[in-house]
Every structure is written in structure tokens, then in C-alpha cells.
Design a protein around this motif. Structure first.
Motif, PDB file in Angstrom:
ATOM      1  N   ILE A 154       0.839  -1.202   0.000  1.00 16.58           N
ATOM      2  CA  ILE A 154       0.000   0.000   0.000  1.00 16.58           C
ATOM      3  C   ILE A 154       0.875   1.254   0.000  1.00 16.58           C
ATOM      4  N   ASP A 155       1.885   1.278   0.855  1.00 17.15           N
ATOM      5  CA  ASP A 155       2.787   2.436   0.895  1.00 17.15           C
ATOM      6  C   ASP A 155       3.463   2.644  -0.457  1.00 17.15           C
ATOM      7  N   PHE A 156       3.858   1.555  -1.094  1.00 13.04           N
ATOM      8  CA  PHE A 156       4.540   1.637  -2.389  1.00 13.04           C
ATOM      9  C   PHE A 156       3.664   2.305  -3.436  1.00 13.04           C
ATOM     10  N   TYR A 157       2.438   1.831  -3.597  1.00 11.25           N
ATOM     11  CA  TYR A 157       1.575   2.384  -4.642  1.00 11.25           C
ATOM     12  C   TYR A 157       1.111   3.803  -4.316  1.00 11.25           C
ATOM     13  N   ARG A 158       0.970   4.116  -3.051  1.00 11.48           N
ATOM     14  CA  ARG A 158       0.680   5.508  -2.691  1.00 11.48           C
ATOM     15  C   ARG A 158       1.806   6.419  -3.173  1.00 11.48           C
ATOM     16  N   GLU A 159       3.037   5.966  -2.934  1.00 10.57           N
ATOM     17  CA  GLU A 159       4.191   6.803  -3.279  1.00 10.57           C
ATOM     18  C   GLU A 159       4.408   6.873  -4.780  1.00 10.57           C
ATOM     19  N   VAL A 160       4.327   5.735  -5.463  1.00  6.53           N
ATOM     20  CA  VAL A 160       4.673   5.681  -6.883  1.00  6.53           C
ATOM     21  C   VAL A 160       3.534   6.159  -7.773  1.00  6.53           C
ATOM     22  N   LEU A 161       2.293   5.794  -7.432  1.00  9.03           N
ATOM     23  CA  LEU A 161       1.149   6.108  -8.297  1.00  9.03           C
ATOM     24  C   LEU A 161       0.185   7.129  -7.693  1.00  9.03           C
ATOM     25  N   GLY A 162       0.464   7.576  -6.483  1.00  7.58           N
ATOM     26  CA  GLY A 162      -0.351   8.644  -5.898  1.00  7.58           C
ATOM     27  C   GLY A 162      -1.738   8.217  -5.458  1.00  7.58           C
ATOM     28  N   TRP A 163      -1.900   6.946  -5.118  1.00  7.03           N
ATOM     29  CA  TRP A 163      -3.220   6.474  -4.710  1.00  7.03           C
ATOM     30  C   TRP A 163      -3.725   7.189  -3.457  1.00  7.03           C
ATOM     31  N   ARG A 164      -5.047   7.390  -3.412  1.00  9.56           N
ATOM     32  CA  ARG A 164      -5.747   7.790  -2.187  1.00  9.56           C
ATOM     33  C   ARG A 164      -6.487   6.555  -1.688  1.00  9.56           C
ATOM     34  N   THR A 165      -6.084   6.048  -0.546  1.00 11.88           N
ATOM     35  CA  THR A 165      -6.569   4.751  -0.103  1.00 11.88           C
ATOM     36  C   THR A 165      -7.523   4.883   1.085  1.00 11.88           C
ATOM     37  N   GLU A 166      -8.307   3.825   1.258  1.00 10.10           N
ATOM     38  CA  GLU A 166      -9.252   3.756   2.367  1.00 10.10           C
ATOM     39  C   GLU A 166      -9.300   2.314   2.866  1.00 10.10           C
ATOM     40  N   SER A 167      -9.074   2.127   4.156  1.00 13.99           N
ATOM     41  CA  SER A 167      -9.120   0.792   4.737  1.00 13.99           C
ATOM     42  C   SER A 167     -10.564   0.342   4.891  1.00 13.99           C
ATOM     43  N   GLU A 168     -10.863  -0.850   4.359  1.00 15.47           N
ATOM     44  CA  GLU A 168     -12.210  -1.421   4.482  1.00 15.47           C
ATOM     45  C   GLU A 168     -12.293  -2.369   5.678  1.00 15.47           C
ATOM     46  N   SER A 169     -11.192  -3.039   5.982  1.00 14.91           N
ATOM     47  CA  SER A 169     -11.129  -3.959   7.113  1.00 14.91           C
ATOM     48  C   SER A 169      -9.673  -4.132   7.498  1.00 14.91           C
TER      49      SER A 169
END
Length: 257
Positions: A154-169
Motif C-alpha cells: 500500500i505504501d509503495f503504490y501511494r508513493e509511486v502512483l499517488g493512490w488515495r486509499t481507504e481501509s475497508e477492514s
């Protein structure tokens, strides 16, 4: 018919199948999804463009034994600067596999692995903007990374692709995070450390839409594929997993109203 002219930055924008039996694969996916095919021409190495209802949905190419890679589906993510995105991969913990290269007139592509070893592609479009048909029968409806290193991925794709993430569980039994692109929720990341068999790497998988998942499974087995996980009702629709005639895994998902 949900039609998309371009993908959001950082989102899945293209998929293609590398297969050791192109003819059989074309017959199989045509029967299951109603796909049609057109050669991109000899200048593109025999690459095959796949359409559904006249709209691009995927690509297909012959596997080369020299590549020493299994038949597989690959997912590509949209970037506006493939060189900058590729340069960010190693510092974030990933590894490059294929350096950025131009596909004449179509765009620029590269391949890499994330910190958990999952293979993915990057695509910077010129004339080719990726799959146009989405959330429809025979088209991609969801993309999922099942990973052995959930938080690092998750950290990788946030950094490389700029994802905005949300934890579902976030429990020991089930960890799942989704990524949003504007108001669109397009993919998920699942903690697979406790469920992936020892010989199965972290991997991206594709969910294709089906008007009737159970009937699609019957067509799959009738045409040389196999059922991995039978159809079951979930909060996300009726889902199933299968393989094509050479063992490539994919998923089915009922269409949500």
C-alpha cells in the motif's frame, strides 16, 4: 454501456494476456465473453487487440519460451510521465523489469514488480488510451492485488502512483484496502500472507463482468477452462474464480445495479 475515454492517473488502464496457445485463447474468451480480435500488425510483433461490442477491452500476445515466464494476465497503470514514475519504483522498494519503451504511435510502456514481488505495468498513452468499456459484461469491473506484504504494498503504490486509499477492514482474519480516483473506487489490496500457497507469488488479478456468473462458469468448463472457486454471493455481488485453457487465473463478478 459504460464507456471511458481515458483512465485516471494511477488507475488501471489496460490489461493483456500472454499465452502459449493464442488460437485456443481466442476461441475460449470469445465463447466466454463475446470478444472479437484484430491483429495490430507485424510491426507490433503479432500483438492482438481485443474488443467487446466494438470497444477496446484488452490485448493478447504469444508467450515466448525465451522469456521463461508463465502464461498470465497483466495489469497496466496510467501515468503521464513514465520515466519519472519508473524512476520512483526502486526508491520505494520495487524493482524494474522492462525499462520504459515506446510502442510507436500508441504510447510508452514498462514493467516492474512491487515490494511484495507482484508484477505490474505502466502505460503513458499517445493514441492508445486503454480499455474503453468498463463495468460491463466481458469487460474489467475490478482489479485486486493479493499480497504477501500488505502494508509495504500500500505504501509503495501511494508513493509511486499517488493512490488515495481507504481501509475497508483491518483484522487478522481480513485486511482489505481500496483506492479512490476522484469519486471512483477502482481497485483493492488484500492481505494474502495467510492464504497464498507457498508457490504462488503476490499478484494482481482481474474481475470481469458477467450477466450470469453461473452460466459463465459452465461456458468456461465447456471450452477447456476450469473452476477454481465456484460462484458465491458476497456483499460485492456474485463472484467466482476460474482459469483459462492454459491455466491463467481470472475472476468473474456479477454486474451491480
Amino acid at each position: 454501456m459504460p464507456i471511458r475515454n481515458d483512465a485516471p492517473l494511477g488507475a488501471p488502464c489496460w490489461i493483456d494476456l500472454t499465452t502459449s496457445d493464442v488460437d485456443h485463447a481466442q476461441e475460449f474468451y470469445a465463447a466466454v465473453f463475446g470478444w472479437t480480435y484484430e491483429s495490430a500488425g507485424p510491426e507490433y510483433g503479432g500483438y492482438i487487440n481485443v474488443a467487446k461490442d466494438g470497444r477496446p477491452v484488452a490485448g493478447m500476445m504469444a508467450n515466448n519460451p525465451e522469456w521463461q515466464m508463465p502464461d498470465s494476465w497483466a495489469t497496466y497503470f496510467r501515468t503521464d510521465d513514465i520515466n519519472a514514475t519508473s524512476a520512483a519504483i526502486a526508491p520505494a522498494g520495487g524493482s524494474g523489469c522492462i525499462a520504459p519503451m515506446e510502442i510507436p504511435a500508441k504510447g510508452f510502456m514498462s514493467m516492474a514488480t512491487d515490494p511484495s514481488g507482484a508484477l505490474f505495468g505502466l502505460w503513458q498513452p499517445l493514441e492508445h488510451h486503454g480499455f474503453e468499456l468498463v463495468a460491463e459484461a466481458g469487460a474489467p469491473v475490478w482489479h485486486q492485488l493479493t499480497t504477501r506484504d500488505y502494508r509495504a504494498a500500500i505504501d509503495f503504490y501511494r508513493e509511486v502512483l499517488g493512490w488515495r486509499t481507504e481501509s475497508e477492514s483491518d483484522t487478522d482474519e481480513f485486511r482489505y484496502t481500496t483506492a479512490w480516483f476522484g469519486d471512483q473506487q477502482l481497485l483493492g489490496v488484500m492481505d494474502g500472507a495467510a492464504m497464498l500457497p507457498p508457490d504462488v507469488p503476490s499478484q494482481w488479478s482481474i474481475f470481469f463482468g458477467a450477466d450470469d456468473v453461473d452460466k459463465a462458469l459452465q461456458v468456461i468448463t465447456d471450452h477447456g477452462g476450469a473452476i477454481v472457486r465456484g460462484a458465491e454471493d458476497t456483499p460485492y455481488g456474485r463472484l467466482a474464480a476460474a482459469t483459462d485453457p492454459t491455466g491463467v487465473a481470472f475472476n468473474l463478478a456479477s454486474l451491480q445495479s
